[in-house]
Write a protein that holds these residues in place. Structure first.
Motif, PDB file in Angstrom:
ATOM      1  N   VAL A 292       0.841  -1.209   0.000  1.00 43.83           N
ATOM      2  CA  VAL A 292       0.000   0.000   0.000  1.00 43.83           C
ATOM      3  C   VAL A 292       0.874   1.256   0.000  1.00 43.83           C
ATOM      4  N   LEU A 293       1.955   1.252   0.783  1.00 47.51           N
ATOM      5  CA  LEU A 293       2.832   2.421   0.861  1.00 47.51           C
ATOM      6  C   LEU A 293       3.495   2.700  -0.489  1.00 47.51           C
ATOM      7  N   LEU A 294       4.026   1.668  -1.136  1.00 47.60           N
ATOM      8  CA  LEU A 294       4.671   1.862  -2.434  1.00 47.60           C
ATOM      9  C   LEU A 294       3.687   2.374  -3.478  1.00 47.60           C
ATOM     10  N   ALA A 295       2.463   1.826  -3.463  1.00 49.16           N
ATOM     11  CA  ALA A 295       1.457   2.274  -4.427  1.00 49.16           C
ATOM     12  C   ALA A 295       1.124   3.748  -4.225  1.00 49.16           C
ATOM     13  N   LYS A 296       0.984   4.174  -2.970  1.00 49.68           N
ATOM     14  CA  LYS A 296       0.668   5.578  -2.694  1.00 49.68           C
ATOM     15  C   LYS A 296       1.835   6.490  -3.065  1.00 49.68           C
ATOM     16  N   VAL A 297       3.053   6.058  -2.778  1.00 47.88           N
ATOM     17  CA  VAL A 297       4.224   6.875  -3.112  1.00 47.88           C
ATOM     18  C   VAL A 297       4.333   7.049  -4.623  1.00 47.88           C
ATOM     19  N   ILE A 298       4.092   5.991  -5.370  1.00 48.12           N
ATOM     20  CA  ILE A 298       4.170   6.070  -6.835  1.00 48.12           C
ATOM     21  C   ILE A 298       3.119   7.037  -7.373  1.00 48.12           C
ATOM     22  N   ARG A 299       1.911   6.955  -6.864  1.00 47.10           N
ATOM     23  CA  ARG A 299       0.848   7.848  -7.342  1.00 47.10           C
ATOM     24  C   ARG A 299       1.152   9.313  -7.016  1.00 47.10           C
ATOM     25  N   VAL A 300       1.589   9.578  -5.782  1.00 50.00           N
ATOM     26  CA  VAL A 300       1.906  10.958  -5.398  1.00 50.00           C
ATOM     27  C   VAL A 300       3.074  11.493  -6.232  1.00 50.00           C
ATOM     28  N   PHE A 301       4.072  10.659  -6.457  1.00 48.54           N
ATOM     29  CA  PHE A 301       5.225  11.090  -7.251  1.00 48.54           C
ATOM     30  C   PHE A 301       4.811  11.410  -8.692  1.00 48.54           C
ATOM     31  N   LEU A 302       3.971  10.571  -9.297  1.00 45.06           N
ATOM     32  CA  LEU A 302       3.529  10.815 -10.672  1.00 45.06           C
ATOM     33  C   LEU A 302       2.704  12.090 -10.770  1.00 45.06           C
ATOM     34  N   ILE A 303       1.840  12.339  -9.798  1.00 49.75           N
ATOM     35  CA  ILE A 303       1.032  13.565  -9.812  1.00 49.75           C
ATOM     36  C   ILE A 303       1.920  14.796  -9.638  1.00 49.75           C
ATOM     37  N   PHE A 304       2.914  14.710  -8.761  1.00 50.77           N
ATOM     38  CA  PHE A 304       3.828  15.835  -8.550  1.00 50.77           C
ATOM     39  C   PHE A 304       4.619  16.132  -9.829  1.00 50.77           C
ATOM     40  N   ILE A 305       5.114  15.095 -10.483  1.00 48.62           N
ATOM     41  CA  ILE A 305       5.853  15.287 -11.734  1.00 48.62           C
ATOM     42  C   ILE A 305       4.943  15.878 -12.805  1.00 48.62           C
ATOM     43  N   SER A 306       3.676  15.457 -12.839  1.00 43.78           N
ATOM     44  CA  SER A 306       2.746  15.986 -13.839  1.00 43.78           C
ATOM     45  C   SER A 306       2.564  17.486 -13.679  1.00 43.78           C
ATOM     46  N   PHE A 307       2.409  17.959 -12.441  1.00 43.88           N
ATOM     47  CA  PHE A 307       2.256  19.395 -12.215  1.00 43.88           C
ATOM     48  C   PHE A 307       3.525  20.153 -12.598  1.00 43.88           C
ATOM     49  N   LEU A 308       4.694  19.609 -12.253  1.00 41.03           N
ATOM     50  CA  LEU A 308       5.943  20.282 -12.613  1.00 41.03           C
ATOM     51  C   LEU A 308       6.116  20.382 -14.120  1.00 41.03           C
TER      52      LEU A 308
END
Length: 432
Positions: free
Chosen positions: A206-222
């Motif tokens: 669960v932790l890895l899945a959440k980290v991956i999603r948050v990282f992808l969303i952050f990169i998308s905004f940047l």
């Protein structure tokens, strides 16, 4: 009314004059022939493509690609036919602007829509793509696309040291939505892949899945902000203000988010554990960013904030070992043999399929009460998620049956009332 009648008459005359020209008839005939060829070709080719899905050994992404290709077959063949026909008409000097070009634009928009529909079933994305694709096709067909883009590009405003136009903002929003959609697809694929790793504990998955999603969303905004030329340093003051607002107004929300990360990292509570907090007893269905979902034996789903799981006292029945000991108090009358009753209690526990043989059940004498000899049966189970009360009830019913067969009685509270005679003259003395 006269002006309206004249306008309608003029429109009818222009339309009639247009359809009487050889160019319009040729374009209409080419469009009809292209539709007929595309429909016949797709009907013949689609079953052959879908036949490839009968092979069960193909990876899931290949099967999905085949299904998307089957959906794109009709608009793709139609677009190829109309492009080829337009090239032929231009070669021989026939006009193709009036009908054929708008039809090409509409077919292209249809192809894009079918492609997105094959990748996602979300109605928001489908409606957005439909509006953008067919809107741009209509503007291009009427020759309004370039003037519209020029107008959006000329209207600009300043953000800090950067100057942005409405067109830049629209492009940034479109790129951001596209990147968020791709991030959602990649996040779902990554989460599916992580769940297939059986050597990872559920909490770490669960932790890895959440980290991956948050990282992808952050990169998308940047990426979206850098694409439109926005200076990220101009958001430093805004970020500080947001941080202060989070510290005061969203303290509980942030606390729950951080508590959720702590729970996932220390693995003190994970999906599938049987826990007891306050008056809630059940097993954890899922761990979310803000709360944990706990399903009780009654079928109720409690959403417990992560902060409560960190700060309050929590009983985790399956933290390091799923084996738990159940205590069952039993009382027998003083006329019964306690040794025989203890043996029957142990036999009743062993007769239950949920009671473990190792550690073996034991029955002890707890004391001599006012009305009974107090016994306590202790046995172990390894499936607390299936309930503890039903296991206790099953053992008690078995004890009852064995006590009835052996003639051992279970006492109930009783009191002896002694009536004594009153001496003569006692009532007269009280009156005095």
């Amino acid at each position: 009314m006269n002006d309206l009648s004249l306008a309608l008459t003029q429109v009818w005359e222009n339309a009639f004059q247009f359809w009487t020209t050889p160019s319009a008839r040729i374009q209409a005939a080419v469009i009809g022939l292209s539709i007929f060829i595309a429909w016949i070709s797709s009907q013949r080719a689609k079953p052959k493509i879908l036949k490839l899905l009968q092979d069960q050994t193909r990876p899931a992404w290949i099967e999905r690609t085949i299904r998307i290709l089957a959906q794109l077959l009709l608009p793709l063949i139609l677009l190829l036919c109309t492009l080829l026909a337009r090239g032929v008409l231009d070669r021989f000097g026939f006009a193709s602007v009036d009908l054929l070009n708008p039809f090409v634009h509409a077919t292209t928009a249809w192809l894009i829509y079918r492609l997105v529909a094959g990748l996602t079933h979300n109605r928001f994305w489908l409606r957005l793509v439909a509006v953008l694709a067919f809107g741009m096709a209509a503007l291009q067909s009427f020759g309004l696309l370039e003037p519209t883009l020029d107008f959006l590009s000329s209207a600009s405003f300043a953000i800090g040291k950067s100057k942005l136009s409405i067109l830049d903002l629209v492009n940034g929003v479109f790129i951001l939505l596209l990147l968020l959609w791709m991030s959602s697809l990649l996040g779902s694929a990554g989460e599916t892949r992580i769940r297939e790793l059986s050597n990872l504990p559920p909490s770490l998955q669960v932790l890895l899945a959440k980290v991956i999603r948050v990282f992808l969303i952050f990169i998308s905004f940047l990426v979206a902000m850098s694409t439109i030329g926005l200076d990220l340093s101009s958001f430093a003051l805004l970020g500080g203000a947001i941080g202060v607002g989070i510290g005061f107004g969203l303290q509980k929300v942030v606390s729950n988010l951080v508590s959720g990360l702590i729970l996932l990292l220390d693995r003190s509570i994970k999906p599938g554990d049987v826990i007891e907090i306050d008056d809630t007893y059940g097993w954890i269905n899922s761990l979310r960013a803000r709360y944990a979902s706990i399903i009780t034996r009654d079928g109720k789903e409690h959403l417990i904030p992560n902060e409560d799981l960190i700060t309050n006292r929590v009983v985790n029945w399956s933290f390091s070992d799923k084996n738990i000991r159940v205590r069952v108090p039993v009382g027998i009358s003083y006329d019964s043999d306690p040794r025989q009753a203890m043996k029957l209690c142990v036999d009743a526990a062993l007769s239950s399929g949920r009671v473990l043989n190792d550690p073996e059940p034991r029955c002890l004498v707890r004391g001599f009460g006012d009305n009974s000899v107090d016994l306590e049966l202790r046995f172990w189970i390894n499936d607390p998620s299936n309930g503890v009360g039903n296991a206790r009830s099953e053992v008690l019913l078995s004890i009852w049956d064995r006590f009835q067969e052996a003639g051992i009685s279970i006492p109930f509270p009783q009191r002896d009332l002694h009536l004594r005679s009153v001496p003569e003259g006692f009532g007269q003395s009280l009156k005095k």
